[in-house]
Write an enzyme that holds these catalytic residues in place. Structure first.
Site, PDB file in Angstrom:
ATOM      1  CB  SER A   1      -5.325  -6.160  11.291  1.00  0.00           C
ATOM      2  OG  SER A   1      -5.572  -6.511  12.625  1.00  0.00           O
TER       3      SER A   1
ATOM      4  NE  ARG B   1      -5.435  -4.455  16.389  1.00  0.00           N
ATOM      5  CZ  ARG B   1      -4.940  -3.873  15.314  1.00  0.00           C
ATOM      6  NH1 ARG B   1      -4.737  -4.584  14.215  1.00  0.00           N
ATOM      7  NH2 ARG B   1      -4.663  -2.599  15.301  1.00  0.00           N
TER       8      ARG B   1
ATOM      9  CG  ASP C   1       1.880  -3.634   5.155  1.00  0.00           C
ATOM     10  OD1 ASP C   1       2.572  -2.722   5.636  1.00  0.00           O
ATOM     11  OD2 ASP C   1       0.633  -3.581   5.085  1.00  0.00           O
TER      12      ASP C   1
ATOM     13  CG  ASP D   1      -3.118   3.801   2.425  1.00  0.00           C
ATOM     14  OD1 ASP D   1      -2.533   2.757   2.060  1.00  0.00           O
ATOM     15  OD2 ASP D   1      -4.032   3.810   3.270  1.00  0.00           O
TER      16      ASP D   1
ATOM     17  CB  THR E   1     -17.360  23.675  37.506  1.00  0.00           C
ATOM     18  OG1 THR E   1     -17.811  25.006  37.230  1.00  0.00           O
ATOM     19  CG2 THR E   1     -16.201  23.723  38.488  1.00  0.00           C
TER      20      THR E   1
ATOM     21  CD  GLU F   1      -3.204  -1.805   5.662  1.00  0.00           C
ATOM     22  OE1 GLU F   1      -3.445  -2.775   6.398  1.00  0.00           O
ATOM     23  OE2 GLU F   1      -2.791  -0.718   6.126  1.00  0.00           O
TER      24      GLU F   1
ATOM     25  CG  HIS G   1       0.227   2.892  12.640  1.00  0.00           C
ATOM     26  ND1 HIS G   1      -1.038   2.379  12.757  1.00  0.00           N
ATOM     27  CD2 HIS G   1       0.685   2.436  11.454  1.00  0.00           C
ATOM     28  CE1 HIS G   1      -1.335   1.643  11.699  1.00  0.00           C
ATOM     29  NE2 HIS G   1      -0.283   1.658  10.892  1.00  0.00           N
TER      30      HIS G   1
ATOM     31  CG  ASP H   1       2.530   0.585   7.935  1.00  0.00           C
ATOM     32  OD1 ASP H   1       2.131   0.033   6.904  1.00  0.00           O
ATOM     33  OD2 ASP H   1       1.793   0.764   8.927  1.00  0.00           O
TER      34      ASP H   1
ATOM     35  CG  HIS I   1      -0.476  -0.031   2.542  1.00  0.00           C
ATOM     36  ND1 HIS I   1      -0.306   1.106   3.292  1.00  0.00           N
ATOM     37  CD2 HIS I   1      -0.093  -1.062   3.345  1.00  0.00           C
ATOM     38  CE1 HIS I   1       0.140   0.790   4.496  1.00  0.00           C
ATOM     39  NE2 HIS I   1       0.298  -0.527   4.558  1.00  0.00           N
TER      40      HIS I   1
ATOM     41  CG  HIS J   1     -23.015  25.201  37.462  1.00  0.00           C
ATOM     42  ND1 HIS J   1     -22.664  24.580  38.641  1.00  0.00           N
ATOM     43  CD2 HIS J   1     -22.457  26.448  37.519  1.00  0.00           C
ATOM     44  CE1 HIS J   1     -21.938  25.402  39.368  1.00  0.00           C
ATOM     45  NE2 HIS J   1     -21.802  26.561  38.707  1.00  0.00           N
TER      46      HIS J   1
HETATM   47  N1  BES Z   1       1.304  -2.929   8.045  1.00  0.00           N
HETATM   48  C1  BES Z   1       0.328  -2.763   9.052  1.00  0.00           C
HETATM   49  C2  BES Z   1      -0.017  -4.054   9.762  1.00  0.00           C
HETATM   50  C3  BES Z   1       1.118  -4.767  10.457  1.00  0.00           C
HETATM   51  C4  BES Z   1       2.248  -4.122  10.918  1.00  0.00           C
HETATM   52  C5  BES Z   1       1.002  -6.135  10.628  1.00  0.00           C
HETATM   53  C6  BES Z   1       3.271  -4.817  11.531  1.00  0.00           C
HETATM   54  C7  BES Z   1       2.016  -6.831  11.270  1.00  0.00           C
HETATM   55  C8  BES Z   1       3.158  -6.167  11.705  1.00  0.00           C
HETATM   56  C9  BES Z   1      -0.931  -2.169   8.424  1.00  0.00           C
HETATM   57  O1  BES Z   1      -0.627  -1.069   7.607  1.00  0.00           O
HETATM   58  C10 BES Z   1      -1.804  -1.661   9.505  1.00  0.00           C
HETATM   59  O2  BES Z   1      -1.439  -0.726  10.159  1.00  0.00           O
HETATM   60  N2  BES Z   1      -2.997  -2.243   9.677  1.00  0.00           N
HETATM   61  C11 BES Z   1      -3.970  -1.736  10.595  1.00  0.00           C
HETATM   62  C12 BES Z   1      -5.343  -2.173  10.207  1.00  0.00           C
HETATM   63  C13 BES Z   1      -6.056  -1.235   9.292  1.00  0.00           C
HETATM   64  C14 BES Z   1      -7.467  -1.702   9.051  1.00  0.00           C
HETATM   65  C15 BES Z   1      -6.048   0.183   9.764  1.00  0.00           C
HETATM   66  C16 BES Z   1      -3.698  -2.237  11.979  1.00  0.00           C
HETATM   67  O3  BES Z   1      -3.172  -3.338  12.182  1.00  0.00           O
HETATM   68  O4  BES Z   1      -4.058  -1.498  12.907  1.00  0.00           O
HETATM   69 MN    MN Z   2       0.962  -1.478   6.379  1.00  0.00          MN
HETATM   70 MN    MN Z   3      -0.288   0.652   8.962  1.00  0.00          MN
END
Ligand code: BES
Ligand code: MN
Ligand code: MN
Length: 453
Positions: free
Chosen positions: A395, A324, A176, A85, A311, A149, A423, A116, A83, A209
């Site tokens: 995921s 998950r 990935d 993005d 307040t 993705e 992230h 990533d 991906h 309040h």
């Molecule tokens: N590449 C990641 C997933 C990942 C990273 C899997 C490291 C195993 C090891 C992917 O881009 C990602 O961030 N996936 C998201 C899910 C998506 C629906 C936003 C995640 O796992 O939070």
């Molecule tokens: Mn990824």
């Molecule tokens: Mn990711």
């Protein structure tokens, strides 16, 4: 091939830096133009690398870059998925250098998407160029690089269903994910699924309040916190009825096998500045973050959070909650169970709504397949040690669909590290890892073709 890779190393790196300068954040519509520019960038680089029929496939959202090189229909075909993005870069102030102005420090490329997945995806483009230019392409190759993705891959799901013929291949190849360490290569053999919901708790029809009304009406923030807290019991089990119904329990032998993967709890705690870890009773850290399902609040808000003290009893409170999932939980079923349970535990003094976001199904990939063995052999040659199979906690929603819709297993050849801060602020990717990826991928093609015979 190694000579070609070495001779072109600087260019391989600079091209990646160019792509990292384009802020292709899929979650935020204000970056739409940059997302499209990135798709165009990937398309051009694929053409230059030697792919045929390269095109941008329009979807209801961001385009999918598709390209292929069919050298001999009797050879196996590898379908590369990745991906272009990236996640939002917020909070910007925690970056030591701007997220979309990549810099190289201590042998690592710092930028949003460095690992990533722009860095890892681009390894495949450069590995492909290397194979084409040196006459070493051992399989037919197809590329499918998407731009959604990080927001759930909904449009790619539709594309896959509608293009089964075009995507016909023998294996899906993906970088990935991560590996255990630069001297402990590993191959990811499982991904968790995901249910993601947003909840809203409404109390009074306006902010009040907190002196005049406090104690006499429900405070939605207090109530939301109580409701969320009740979702785990004292053993850190999730309390949603039926949540564990279909969970695949690993056998003693499988758990013993898992425990052989190197893991240092003290180092783990130190890296995160933790005095202790936390999780489901009866499971160790490596199990908690891979083979067990979880529930986490990702964000919570409401009321006054500005300077000083106000307040007030807020009218509304909100939270984003992710679960998950592991085999054989179903994202839709879990979302439904969550919704029913969360609504049922709300006191009569508030109203609750649960809004589902994207989801994805869990997946486990075989370790006795030709594809896995070809990947393992490739890693062993470039790293000098056998890779360890590891189930990951992350995921990639489309991987389960590759299996259900195309009947194809994926090989998850990740080269990232947990410490790459994907992230997070200061995401980075080691140049060592980038180059190792480019070296290892062509060996996968070679072994995959040879083992098919
Ligand atoms: N590449 C990641 C997933 C990942 C990273 C899997 C490291 C195993 C090891 C992917 O881009 C990602 O961030 N996936 C998201 C899910 C998506 C629906 C936003 C995640 O796992 O939070
Ligand atoms: Mn990824
Ligand atoms: Mn990711």
């Amino acid at each position: 091939m190694n000579k070609y890779i070495n001779d072109n190393k600087d260019r391989f790196i600079n091209e990646l830096l160019d792509m990292l300068r384009i802020p292709s954040v899929s979650a935020d519509p204000k970056f739409k133009g940059d997302v499209l520019r990135t798709a165009e960038f990937v398309k051009q680089r694929l053409i230059e690398a030697g792919a045929d029929h390269v095109e941008l496939c329009e979807t209801a959202g961001n385009p999918i870059v598709y390209g292929e090189k069919i050298i001999d229909p009797s050879l196996p075909t590898v379908l590369v998925y990745g991906h272009y993005d990236v996640q939002p870069a917020d909070p910007y102030e925690l970056w030591t250098s701007p997220p979309f102005e990549p810099v190289i420090k201590d042998g690592k490329i710092y930028a949003r998407g460095a690992c990533d997945d722009k860095g890892q995806m681009y390894m495949h483009v450069k590995a492909f160029e290397t194979m084409v230019q040196t006459g070493n392409l051992a399989c037919n190759a197809k590329f499918m690089i998407e731009g959604e993705e990080e927001v759930g891959s909904a449009n790619l799901g539709i594309f896959v269903k509608e293009n089964k013929e075009k995507l016909k291949s023998d294996v899906i190849l993906i970088s990935d994910t991560g590996m255990l360490g630069n001297d402990t290569p590993s191959i990811t053999t499982g991904l968790r699924g995901l249910s993601y919901v947003e909840v809203e708790v409404t109390g009074p029809n306006r902010d009040l309040h907190s002196g005049l009304y406090g104690g006499a009406v429900a405070n939605p923030i207090n109530i939301l916190c109580q409701m969320i807290a009740s979702l785990h019991d004292e053993h850190n089990h999730i309390t949603i009825p039926g949540f564990y119904d279909n969970v695949d329990e690993l056998s003693k032998e499988e758990r013993a096998e898992m425990a052989r993967a190197p893991f240092d709890l003290d180092r783990y705690k130190k890296a995160l500045d933790l005095t202790d870890v936390h999780g489901e009773e009866g499971y160790v850290t490596m199990e908690r973050n891979s083979i067990r399902p979880t529930l986490d609040v990702n964000g919570i808000w409401g009321g006054y959070t500005g300077e000083g003290a106000k307040t007030v009893i807020a009218s509304k409170a909100h939270a984003k909650i992710s679960m998950r999932l592991v085999p054989h939980q179903s994202s839709e079923e879990i979302t439904e169970k969550f919704k029913k349970h969360f609504e049922s535990i709300a006191p009569a003094s508030v109203k609750v709504t649960v809004k589902p976001h994207h989801g994805g199904e869990p997946v486990v990939t075989p370790t006795d397949s030709i594809a896995y063995r070809a990947a393992a052999k490739a890693y062993e040659e470039t790293f000098g040690v056998k890779p360890v199979p590891v189930r990951s906690g992350g995921s990639i929603p489309i991987v389960a669909m590759f299996k259900s819709e195309l009947g194809l297993d994926s090989v998850l050849m990740g080269f990232g590290l947990d410490s790459d801060a994907i992230h997070s602020p200061n995401e980075h990717f080691g140049i060592f890892n980038y180059m190792k990826g480019i070296e290892t991928i062509p060996l996968f093609y070679r072994h995959f073709a040879e083992m098919q015979q």
